[in-house]
Design a protein around this motif. Structure first.
Motif, PDB file in Angstrom:
ATOM      1  N   UNK A 145       1.052  -1.338  -0.181  1.00  0.00           N
ATOM      2  CA  UNK A 145       0.098   0.025  -0.029  1.00  0.00           C
ATOM      3  C   UNK A 145       0.776   1.371  -0.165  1.00  0.00           C
ATOM      4  N   UNK A 146       1.966   1.212   0.703  1.00  0.00           N
ATOM      5  CA  UNK A 146       2.741   2.289   0.759  1.00  0.00           C
ATOM      6  C   UNK A 146       3.471   2.641  -0.461  1.00  0.00           C
ATOM      7  N   UNK A 147       3.755   1.531  -1.089  1.00  0.00           N
ATOM      8  CA  UNK A 147       4.555   1.381  -2.404  1.00  0.00           C
ATOM      9  C   UNK A 147       3.586   2.135  -3.536  1.00  0.00           C
ATOM     10  N   UNK A 148       2.336   1.707  -3.399  1.00  0.00           N
ATOM     11  CA  UNK A 148       1.337   2.095  -4.361  1.00  0.00           C
ATOM     12  C   UNK A 148       1.063   3.703  -3.993  1.00  0.00           C
ATOM     13  N   UNK A 149       1.113   4.077  -2.842  1.00  0.00           N
ATOM     14  CA  UNK A 149       0.921   5.768  -2.428  1.00  0.00           C
ATOM     15  C   UNK A 149       2.099   6.495  -3.148  1.00  0.00           C
ATOM     16  N   UNK A 150       3.229   5.830  -2.936  1.00  0.00           N
ATOM     17  CA  UNK A 150       4.422   6.574  -3.272  1.00  0.00           C
ATOM     18  C   UNK A 150       4.393   6.854  -4.939  1.00  0.00           C
ATOM     19  N   UNK A 151       3.951   5.908  -5.479  1.00  0.00           N
ATOM     20  CA  UNK A 151       3.712   5.993  -7.140  1.00  0.00           C
ATOM     21  C   UNK A 151       2.607   6.670  -7.421  1.00  0.00           C
ATOM     22  N   UNK A 152       1.723   6.804  -6.966  1.00  0.00           N
ATOM     23  CA  UNK A 152       0.728   7.642  -7.055  1.00  0.00           C
ATOM     24  C   UNK A 152       1.170   9.188  -6.886  1.00  0.00           C
ATOM     25  N   UNK A 153       1.825   9.569  -5.743  1.00  0.00           N
ATOM     26  CA  UNK A 153       2.302  10.764  -5.436  1.00  0.00           C
ATOM     27  C   UNK A 153       3.166  11.434  -6.626  1.00  0.00           C
ATOM     28  N   UNK A 154       3.889  10.259  -7.091  1.00  0.00           N
ATOM     29  CA  UNK A 154       4.883  10.582  -8.362  1.00  0.00           C
ATOM     30  C   UNK A 154       4.060  11.242  -9.433  1.00  0.00           C
ATOM     31  N   UNK A 155       2.964  10.396  -9.765  1.00  0.00           N
ATOM     32  CA  UNK A 155       2.320  10.559 -10.919  1.00  0.00           C
ATOM     33  C   UNK A 155       1.539  11.882 -10.825  1.00  0.00           C
ATOM     34  N   UNK A 206      -5.982   8.489 -11.296  1.00  0.00           N
ATOM     35  CA  UNK A 206      -6.266   7.571 -10.397  1.00  0.00           C
ATOM     36  C   UNK A 206      -7.124   6.254 -10.976  1.00  0.00           C
ATOM     37  N   UNK A 207      -7.864   6.564 -12.004  1.00  0.00           N
ATOM     38  CA  UNK A 207      -8.667   5.455 -12.602  1.00  0.00           C
ATOM     39  C   UNK A 207      -7.656   4.537 -13.291  1.00  0.00           C
ATOM     40  N   UNK A 208      -6.993   5.028 -14.041  1.00  0.00           N
ATOM     41  CA  UNK A 208      -5.794   4.084 -14.903  1.00  0.00           C
ATOM     42  C   UNK A 208      -4.623   3.551 -13.955  1.00  0.00           C
ATOM     43  N   UNK A 209      -4.345   4.156 -12.821  1.00  0.00           N
ATOM     44  CA  UNK A 209      -3.495   3.470 -11.754  1.00  0.00           C
ATOM     45  C   UNK A 209      -4.487   2.101 -11.074  1.00  0.00           C
ATOM     46  N   UNK A 210      -5.448   2.349 -10.673  1.00  0.00           N
ATOM     47  CA  UNK A 210      -6.203   1.292 -10.170  1.00  0.00           C
ATOM     48  C   UNK A 210      -6.425   0.132 -11.237  1.00  0.00           C
ATOM     49  N   UNK A 211      -7.004   0.511 -12.425  1.00  0.00           N
ATOM     50  CA  UNK A 211      -7.062  -0.644 -13.424  1.00  0.00           C
ATOM     51  C   UNK A 211      -5.630  -0.975 -13.693  1.00  0.00           C
ATOM     52  N   UNK A 212      -4.647  -0.400 -13.565  1.00  0.00           N
ATOM     53  CA  UNK A 212      -3.329  -1.092 -13.855  1.00  0.00           C
ATOM     54  C   UNK A 212      -2.683  -2.048 -12.588  1.00  0.00           C
ATOM     55  N   UNK A 213      -3.304  -1.682 -11.256  1.00  0.00           N
ATOM     56  CA  UNK A 213      -3.063  -2.212 -10.138  1.00  0.00           C
ATOM     57  C   UNK A 213      -4.066  -2.915  -9.162  1.00  0.00           C
TER      58      UNK A 213
END
Length: 204
Positions: free
Chosen positions: A72-82, A106-113
């Motif tokens: 979850x932390x890794x995903x949050x960091x990736x979202x922050x970068x985007x 956010x939608x694309x990120x959720x679909x990819x992860x």
């Protein structure tokens, strides 16, 4: 010994190897959880997906909860970068365009992860620091102050916090609705975010 042979025999630093192993474990966890869900996924399956022993996995993560929190932390960091990259290119984009891009990102990120939805629904707590959260809000606040110079720093931070809350709230709607309805709801959330940003930033 030639420099080429020395280079070929040089060992990868231990810290770098460790980081790569963690990345492999997190990627494996994301794949298994995305397919089976958080509850059904097992550490044994994740270790197999990562092509390593279960003992090696436990050396880094004592249990599935710790692994899920790290993912979850890794995903949050990736979202922050985007999101930060989007802020840097937003410029004078119309509010509707900015809102649409935020929701789409956010939608694309959720679909990819797909594992992200399982982590979100299970309310897995991230060990991401409050400093990192504030840094993202600050970047949005800086953008909003450029769009509305009369905003104080505190006001801009509040606008950033509410805007991000609206965007992240979309995750809950996305997770709870069938695919056929998600596009319509995505447009509604975009409309709500646009209206809020226009109210706070274009009428100062």
């Amino acid at each position: 010994m030639s420099s080429q042979k020395i280079a070929s025999t040089r060992r990868v630093p231990k810290q770098e190897r460790s980081e790569k192993r963690v990345e492999t474990m997190l990627a494996a966890a994301g794949a298994v959880i995305g397919q089976r869900g958080l509850e059904a996924a097992t550490m044994t399956e994740i270790a197999a997906q990562a092509d390593m022993s279960i003992g090696a996995l436990y050396q880094y993560f004592p249990n599935k909860d710790a692994l899920a929190a790290a993912l979850r932390a890794a995903y949050a960091e990736e979202m922050d970068r985007r999101w930060s990259a989007l802020v840097e290119t937003a410029g004078d984009s119309p509010m509707a365009e900015l809102a649409t891009h935020l929701i789409q990102l956010l939608t694309v990120f959720v679909e990819d992860h797909p594992a992200y939805l399982f982590l979100f629904q299970a309310s897995v707590k991230s060990d991401r620091s409050e400093q990192a959260r504030q840094e993202l809000r600050r970047r949005f606040a800086d953008l909003f102050m450029l769009r509305a110079p009369d905003l104080t720093k505190d006001e801009a931070m509040r606008v950033a916090e509410v805007a991000l809350m609206i965007v992240k709230g979309w995750t809950g709607l996305y997770a709870s609705r069938p695919a056929a309805e998600r596009k319509r709801l995505q447009a509604e959330v975009g409309t709500a975010l646009t209206a809020y940003l226009c109210e706070r930033l274009e009428r100062q």
